[in-house]
Motif scaffolding. Structure first.
Motif, short mmCIF file in Angstrom:
data_model
loop_
_atom_site.label_atom_id
_atom_site.label_comp_id
_atom_site.label_asym_id
_atom_site.label_seq_id
_atom_site.Cartn_x
_atom_site.Cartn_y
_atom_site.Cartn_z
N PHE A 92 32.33 36.92 52.78
CA PHE A 92 32.00 38.27 53.23
C PHE A 92 33.22 39.17 53.13
N THR A 97 35.36 42.79 53.65
CA THR A 97 35.56 43.90 54.57
C THR A 97 36.33 45.01 53.88
N ARG A 103 28.26 40.82 46.00
CA ARG A 103 27.70 40.30 47.26
C ARG A 103 27.65 38.78 47.28
N THR A 121 28.39 49.96 48.06
CA THR A 121 28.36 49.84 49.53
C THR A 121 28.18 51.20 50.19
N PHE A 140 33.37 48.75 56.62
CA PHE A 140 32.29 47.94 56.06
C PHE A 140 32.59 46.48 56.33
N GLU A 141 31.62 45.79 56.93
CA GLU A 141 31.73 44.35 57.16
C GLU A 141 30.47 43.70 56.62
N GLN A 142 30.60 43.02 55.50
CA GLN A 142 29.45 42.44 54.81
C GLN A 142 28.75 41.42 55.70
N LYS A 143 27.41 41.49 55.75
CA LYS A 143 26.63 40.59 56.57
C LYS A 143 25.61 39.78 55.78
N SER A 144 25.41 40.14 54.52
CA SER A 144 24.39 39.45 53.73
C SER A 144 24.85 39.33 52.29
N GLU A 157 25.90 47.38 58.25
CA GLU A 157 27.15 46.78 57.80
C GLU A 157 28.33 47.74 57.99
N TRP A 158 28.04 48.96 58.46
CA TRP A 158 29.07 49.99 58.62
C TRP A 158 29.22 50.40 60.08
N THR A 191 23.27 51.97 52.71
CA THR A 191 24.06 51.26 51.70
C THR A 191 23.29 51.18 50.39
#
Length: 307
Positions: A89, A91, A110, A131, A165-169, A185-186, A270
């Motif tokens: 993930f 960031t 991703r 993103t 932004f912190e990727q979750k998927s 994610e933001w 996004t």
């Protein structure tokens, strides 16, 4: 290129790569060997592809996982990081909103790009996804009998603070549920909705727009925004807060100033591209059937009265 907005025909000048390897026979992604750590890869001239310094060579006994983010060089006050190879993930901290030519359109892979060391003659090819959220504007003349000149158009009451932004998927927004990728994610550094953008007028590429009868035009400036939800407030059936457009225009020499339009709750998500069509034109002045009152005799001496 000088543009920050990327597409298949307008590729980033660079991207940063993280990469790990593990033995193919007994893979252990909990304890891999790091190969790249935010390595800068830059675009060559013409069809030369992308290149980097201090070459790393394929280990044919291993398999690899690669991740990437563009642009490759972190802009001022922005940092990149990755959680590790097990989930990968990414960031991005410190993103800002602005015109597409000025702000950054951050792209990420991703999912990990997996490749065997035995495929040493095959380039590593990434699938990038946006993103940020892109917003464009079209103005349209509602009149079919007069041209209109728009002299100013602003959009206000959005959040212009910095975003993280912190990727979750690992799924792309167009492959999963859109609700999973709207804005969650933001995070933004504050909640103040005081953003303002001049779409037509001083500081915009379109200083004024002349629209022929019934014509429409796409504005030159599009924007890249940190994804967000812009909540509207309704009081007694009327919107009093929300994404607000303020417009001044002319029909001939007559000025129609500071016309305001407020939209219901809007979502800039996004990897979403939103286009607003702003239809410009007044309600025509019309005249109803007149009421004629009878003249009544005046009891006073010397004349009559009109009612």
């Amino acid at each position: 290129t000088t543009r920050a907005e990327y597409s298949n025909t307008n590729l980033p000048d660079s991207f940063a790569v993280w990469g790990w390897k593990t033995l193919a026979e007994t893979p252990n992604w909990n304890s891999p060997t790091r190969v790249f750590d935010e390595k800068l890869v830059t675009k060559g001239a013409g069809d030369a592809g992308y290149d980097y310094t201090d070459k790393v060579y394929w280990d044919k006994t291993s398999i690899y996982k690669f991740f990437a983010v563009a642009p490759g060089t972190e802009p001022t006050n922005v940092t990149y990081s990755i959680s590790g190879v097990t989930d990968g993930f990414i960031t991005i901290d410190g993103a800002v909103s602005g015109k597409a030519n000025d702000s950054e359109d951050y792209l990420i892979t991703r999912k990990a790009k997996e490749q065997a060391g035995t495929a040493s003659t095959t380039p590593v090819c990434f699938d990038f996804h946006h993103t940020m959220s892109k917003v464009s504007f079209v103005v349209k003349n509602s009149l079919t009998d007069y041209p209109i000149t728009i002299t100013s158009l602003t959009m206000t009451k959005w959040n212009d603070s910095k975003g993280k932004f912190e990727q979750k998927s690992h799924e792309a927004p167009n492959k999963g549920k859109i609700s999973d990728f709207v804005c969650d994610e933001w995070t933004l550094t504050d909640a103040v909705m005081d953003g303002s953008a001049t779409l037509i007028g001083e500081g915009a590429s379109n200083t004024n727009v002349e629209l022929d009868k019934g014509a429409s035009q796409t504005l030159t400036d599009s924007y890249i925004f940190v994804p967000q939800t812009i909540t509207a407030t309704e009081v007694d059936g009327k919107l009093t807060d929300g994404l607000t457009f303020t417009l001044t225009y002319k029909i001939g020499d007559e000025v129609f100033a500071d016309h305001i339009g407020i939209l219901p709750t809007q979502v800039w998500g996004t990897d979403m591209h939103t286009t607003y069509t702003i239809t410009v034109g007044p309600d025509a002045i019309t005249f109803g059937t007149p009421t004629v009152c009878a003249w009544e005799p005046n009891t006073a001496t010397g004349g009559t009265s009109i009612k």
